[in-house]
Design an enzyme around this catalytic site. Structure first.
Site, PDB file in Angstrom:
ATOM      1  N   GLY A   1       0.899  -1.004   0.063  1.00 53.43           N
ATOM      2  CA  GLY A   1       0.022   0.038   0.061  1.00 53.43           C
ATOM      3  C   GLY A   1       0.761   1.276   0.238  1.00 53.43           C
TER       4      GLY A   1
ATOM      5  N   GLY B   1       6.307  -2.498   3.324  1.00 50.91           N
ATOM      6  CA  GLY B   1       6.038  -2.924   4.613  1.00 50.91           C
ATOM      7  C   GLY B   1       6.531  -4.275   4.828  1.00 50.91           C
TER       8      GLY B   1
ATOM      9  N   ASP C   1       0.712   2.276   9.308  1.00 50.48           N
ATOM     10  CA  ASP C   1       0.496   1.386  10.647  1.00 50.48           C
ATOM     11  C   ASP C   1       1.894   1.429  11.671  1.00 50.48           C
ATOM     12  OD1 ASP C   1      -1.835   0.999   9.113  1.00 50.48           O
ATOM     13  OD2 ASP C   1      -1.741  -1.108   8.956  1.00 50.48           O
TER      14      ASP C   1
ATOM     15  N   GLY D   1      -5.456   0.545  10.721  1.00 53.76           N
ATOM     16  CA  GLY D   1      -4.469  -0.054  11.615  1.00 53.76           C
ATOM     17  C   GLY D   1      -4.981  -1.615  11.710  1.00 53.76           C
TER      18      GLY D   1
HETATM   19  O1  F6P Z   1      -0.951  -1.374   5.897  1.00 57.69           O
HETATM   20  C1  F6P Z   1      -1.541  -0.354   5.780  1.00 57.69           C
HETATM   21  C2  F6P Z   1      -3.080  -0.381   5.501  1.00 57.69           C
HETATM   22  O2  F6P Z   1      -3.212   1.079   5.701  1.00 57.69           O
HETATM   23  C3  F6P Z   1      -3.991  -0.823   6.465  1.00 57.69           C
HETATM   24  O3  F6P Z   1      -4.088  -0.112   7.803  1.00 57.69           O
HETATM   25  C4  F6P Z   1      -5.260  -1.156   5.731  1.00 57.69           C
HETATM   26  O4  F6P Z   1      -5.775  -2.124   6.330  1.00 57.69           O
HETATM   27  C5  F6P Z   1      -4.598  -1.396   4.457  1.00 57.69           C
HETATM   28  O5  F6P Z   1      -3.437  -0.734   4.182  1.00 57.69           O
HETATM   29  C6  F6P Z   1      -5.479  -0.915   3.366  1.00 57.69           C
HETATM   30  O6  F6P Z   1      -4.798  -1.024   2.222  1.00 57.69           O
HETATM   31  P1  F6P Z   1      -5.481  -1.218   0.610  1.00 57.69           P
HETATM   32  O7  F6P Z   1      -7.025  -0.454   0.847  1.00 57.69           O
HETATM   33  O8  F6P Z   1      -4.562  -0.419  -0.183  1.00 57.69           O
HETATM   34  O9  F6P Z   1      -5.602  -2.444   0.105  1.00 57.69           O
END
Ligand code: F6P
Length: 364
Positions: free
Chosen positions: A12, A118, A143, A186
């Protein structure tokens, strides 16, 4: 011939990715024997036909430190070890294309890779390192759930956004005598929620590490009512769950996307509170506002230091290691240690203690 460094941003996105890229490129430009390339959309750029690579020079990165997102794009769907492939019947499978990636890296004369990502991304970095790729990691996530570094870049920006949301909810909550629920990001770690709750003066904070008892939440709201305080602010992390319950989310239909799409725990909590208390409530889901936009000065500075360090680690051939912030110093750690566990809010963590000591309810 110049040595070639490949930069990838994976997982992400996160405020500060561009500041890392810019620092790597600017630092590399001080050496006469390196050129930097970016692979578009994580490793996809290396695995697509034709390749999608971009030369990253000083002109290309000029001024990008203030921009959110990633100029070389990113993805959290699939990767070299689980590349999604569509079957003739329309179903999807994933295949391991890591050997092909390594051949392509060799064919492109890539001497080293810097992966800005990450925990999931650094797991891939470790796997590639074990297969002989010269790779250095840079820890990225709003996070803040990666071990071995005191902070990841992007986290501070997310906390600012979440705190600003709490501040705004306080004003509208007081004028309407409402209980407001703010759902923040989170997945596994409650750092954003806990920090925003303390900074914004929330009354209740619910985090993934502590399954909550809705009766404790209700008792806190009632305690405020008894003290003639007719509004309350609850910050809840998307990965929070009630005792004995599950996280709230939906399965993705996108090929290669492995995580559950979290969201909706705020509404679930409101429904559960309303079964017992007749109060006016509203829910705000902050979502990707926490991931977009301009990084804070702190995140730009941290990201810039991480970029310079990552390039220097490549020069020193410190492969299989990740850049880290430790006790205000920019250092490094083996990727294996960084991904061994997640950086979760520990029961002994002083911010958690602080929250409790100033009367914030953690739902337990
Ligand atoms: O890992 C970071 C994060 O922001 C999480 O808190 C969240 O669940 C996730 O990414 C969402 O990612 P996306 O919507 O890009 O799949």
């Amino acid at each position: 011939m110049k040595k070639r460094l490949l930069v990838v941003t994976t997982g992400g996105d996160c405020p500060g990715l561009n500041a890392v890229i810019r620092a790597i490129v600017k630092r590399a430009a001080r050496e006469s024997n390196w050129e930097v390339l970016g692979s578009i959309e994580g490793y996809h750029g290396m695995l697509q036909e034709p390749l999608q690579l971009v030369l990253l020079d000083s002109n290309k990165v000029s001024g990008i430190h203030v921009m959110g997102g990633s100029i070389i794009r990113t993805t959290n769907k699939g990767g070299p070890f689980n590349w999604p492939v569509k079957n003739p019947d329309g179903s999807w499978i994933t295949v391991d294309r890591s050997d092909e990636l390594i051949r392509r890296l060799q064919y492109q004369n890539i001497d080293a890779v810097i992966c800005i990502g990450g925990d999931g991304s650094q797991r891939i970095s470790q796997q590639l390192f074990e297969k002989g790729v010269n790779i250095v990691g840079v820890p990225k996530t709003i996070d803040n759930d990666l071990l071995c570094t005191d902070l990841t870049f992007g986290f501070q920006t997310a906390v600012e956004v979440a705190t600003d949301a709490v501040d705004k909810l306080v004003t509208t909550a007081t004028s309407h005598s409402r209980t407001m629920i703010l759902e923040v990001m989170g997945r596994d770690a409650g750092w954003i929620a806990l920090n925003a709750a303390v900074a914004g003066g929330a009354h209740i904070v619910l985090i993934p590490e502590i399954p909550y008892d809705v009766q404790k939440v209700i008792a806190k709201i009632e305690e405020r009512q008894e003290a003639s305080k007719d509004f309350a602010i609850i910050v809840i992390a998307e990965g929070a769950k009630p005792i004995g319950g599950e996280v709230t989310g939906s399965k993705s239909t996108q090929a290669g996307y492995e995580n559950l799409i979290l969201g909706g725990i705020g509404h679930k909590l409101m429904g559960d509170i309303k079964k017992h208390l007749d109060i006016e409530m509203r829910v705000t889901i902050l979502g990707h506002l926490q991931r977009g936009g301009i990084p804070t000065a702190y995140d730009r500075i941290l990201a810039t230091q991480f970029g310079v360090k990552a390039f220097e680690m490549v020069q020193e051939e410190r492969f299989g290691e990740m850049v880290a912030l430790k006790n205000h110093d920019i250092t490094s750690a083996p990727i294996t240690e960084a991904i061994a566990q997640m950086n979760l809010v520990d029961p002994k963590n002083y911010l958690q203690k602080t929250a409790r000591e100033i009367g914030i309810c953690l739902g337990d």
